[in-house]
Structures are given as structure tokens and as C-alpha cells.
Design a protein around this motif. Structure first.
Motif, short mmCIF file in Angstrom:
data_model
loop_
_atom_site.label_atom_id
_atom_site.label_comp_id
_atom_site.label_asym_id
_atom_site.label_seq_id
_atom_site.Cartn_x
_atom_site.Cartn_y
_atom_site.Cartn_z
N HIS A 56 -44.58 -1.04 -10.24
CA HIS A 56 -43.15 -0.47 -9.38
C HIS A 56 -42.46 -1.62 -8.77
CE1 HIS A 56 -46.14 0.86 -7.00
NE2 HIS A 56 -45.06 0.48 -5.39
N HIS A 58 -41.55 -2.12 -5.73
CA HIS A 58 -42.02 -2.14 -4.67
C HIS A 58 -42.22 -3.59 -3.85
CE1 HIS A 58 -42.20 2.50 -2.89
NE2 HIS A 58 -41.43 2.13 -2.48
N HIS A 61 -45.78 -5.17 -4.63
CA HIS A 61 -45.79 -5.51 -6.10
C HIS A 61 -44.98 -6.40 -7.09
CE1 HIS A 61 -48.92 -1.94 -5.72
NE2 HIS A 61 -47.78 -1.12 -4.44
N HIS A 131 -43.55 8.79 -6.70
CA HIS A 131 -43.22 7.41 -5.51
C HIS A 131 -41.91 6.72 -5.95
CE1 HIS A 131 -45.54 4.69 -2.66
NE2 HIS A 131 -45.44 2.78 -3.99
N ASP A 150 -49.31 2.96 -7.38
CA ASP A 150 -49.26 3.32 -6.14
C ASP A 150 -48.87 4.99 -6.24
OD1 ASP A 150 -49.53 1.12 -4.60
OD2 ASP A 150 -47.94 1.59 -3.35
ZN LIG Z 1 -45.41 1.82 -3.87
#
Ligand SMILES: [Zn+2]
Length: 214
Positions: A56, A58, A61, A131, A150
Motif C-alpha cells: 500500500h 503509505h 512502505h 487500511h 498493514d
Molecule cells: Zn500503512
């Protein structure tokens, strides 16, 4: 098989190198930071990077993905529902008080049911929104291994208070897509220790029939 998971960056995102020492090929999942360390390890292991897979978008990551791509030439794979988060990298960096990493749109999408991975170690993409809207898990079926990003942690689940988060959706994703996997499936979450599907089905307080959902 080479399977190495190690925390990178200030938020200790679990980055994974999966390598085939016969074919001298590798995947890297979630190179959030510490790209030179990741590249050094690939070189030490004599592996050519074939795919950069992002669970994902974020910052912890995806933050090092473009840098790793420039160093290795490997394409970046990510679910397109997280493109809005990729475009918010300046805001995400401000959450952490760091400088925003350079990013670029992924080279390839990651869609539910898609097959990715190495010839020897294929993975199936499971779209698990909640998430973030583009969160995916990677199920390496022959390895009995789930890379969970996550979405699912040992004893916990991903936070849903950031943009694109949705609590009911993550609970539904986990119940309908992850807890249905074999209970012996080894789970490598995006942060913290590993677990199994069976342990989480049994004891994760967010996933029990009574309580935990408030
Ligand atoms: Zn995350």
C-alpha cells in the motif's frame, strides 16, 4: 529459497527480500526506506531484482520504491486505488516530519486475483481494502505464506483513521479474504512479529465474534 524480512526506516516497516538462488532472481516487498541496505543485500546474495511489490502507498512502505527502481531497473507494482495516497507524499512526509521521497506512478497495477512473483515462487494478489483503499496482501500459495502489509498484525489490525481508511471494510476484508486461508498459513505483517492465520482467527481481539469492534 531466500526469505529475509527486516525492519526499515523510522516506523520499522517490514521489508522482505524473496529470492530464488537457482535462477538468481528476487522480489522486494515494501522497500519503505534504507534502499542502499536493501540493494547491498541483493548484491551480496547475487540476486537480480525482478519486481518491486508495494502492499500500500503509505510512505513507510513505498518511500524507497522509486530509488530502488532507479538502482535496479525493476518495475514497481501497486494497486491503483492507492494513487491518491502516492500523490499525497508531501502530506505523508509532514506526518512524520521528514522530507518527502520522490515517487512515480507504478509501472504495473496489482489487481485482485493477479499472479505475480517469481517462476519458482508465485504469489496471488488479494485485494484487502480498509487500511487504505489500495491495500493488498500477497499469498505465496506453495510457500504457505501471506505478506499482509498493514491489514493484519499479530494481535491487531491496521489503523483506519488515515485518509482512505475504513474500519468496517478492513474487518470485512480480513474475515472474508484472509481468515478463510489455511490456519497454518504463515503471516508476515507490515510491522512487528510474524503470526499465523490460525492464531489470529483464534485470539486476535479485533476479530472475535463478541467485542473488539467498538
Ligand atoms: Zn500503512
Amino acid at each position: 529459497m531466500i526469505l529475509e524480512t527486516f525492519p526499515v526506516g523510522p516506523l520499522a516497516c517490514n521489508c522482505t527480500i524473496l529470492g530464488d538462488e537457482q535462477a538468481h532472481e528476487a522480489l522486494v516487498i515494501d522497500p519503505g526506506d534504507e534502499v542502499s541496505r536493501i540493494q547491498r543485500r541483493l548484491t551480496e546474495l547475487g540476486l537480480t531484482l525482478k519486481q518491486i511489490l508495494i502492499t500500500h502507498a503509505h510512505i513507510d512502505h513505498v518511500g524507497g520504491a522509486l530509488k530502488l527502481k532507479r538502482l535496479t531497473g525493476a518495475p514497481i507494482f501497486m494497486n491503483e486505488s492507492d494513487l491518491p495516497l502516492l500523490e499525497m507524499m508531501g502530506i505523508q512526509a509532514a506526518w512524520l516530519g521528514t522530507a518527502p521521497p520522490e515517487t512515480a506512478p507504478p509501472d504495473e497495477a496489482l489487481r485482485d486475483g493477479q499472479k505475480v512473483g517469481l517462476a519458482a515462487y508465485p504469489a496471488e494478489v488479494i485485494h484487502t481494502p480498509g487500511h487504505t483503499q489500495g491495500s493488498i496482501c500477497l499469498h505465496f500459495v506453495p510457500l504457505n505464506l501471506l505478506i499482509a502489509g498493514d491489514t493484519l498484525f499479530a494481535g491487531s489490525i491496521g489503523r483506519t483513521d488515515l485518509p482512505g481508511g475504513n474500519f468496517n471494510q478492513i474487518i470485512d476484508s480480513i474475515h472474508s479474504r484472509l481468515l478463510v486461508l489455511p490456519e497454518t498459513t504463515r503471516v508476515l505483517p507490515g510491522h512487528g512479529p510474524q503470526t499465523t492465520i490460525g492464531e489470529e482467527r483464534e485470539a486476535n481481539p479485533f476479530l472475535q465474534k463478541s467485542g473488539g469492534r467498538a
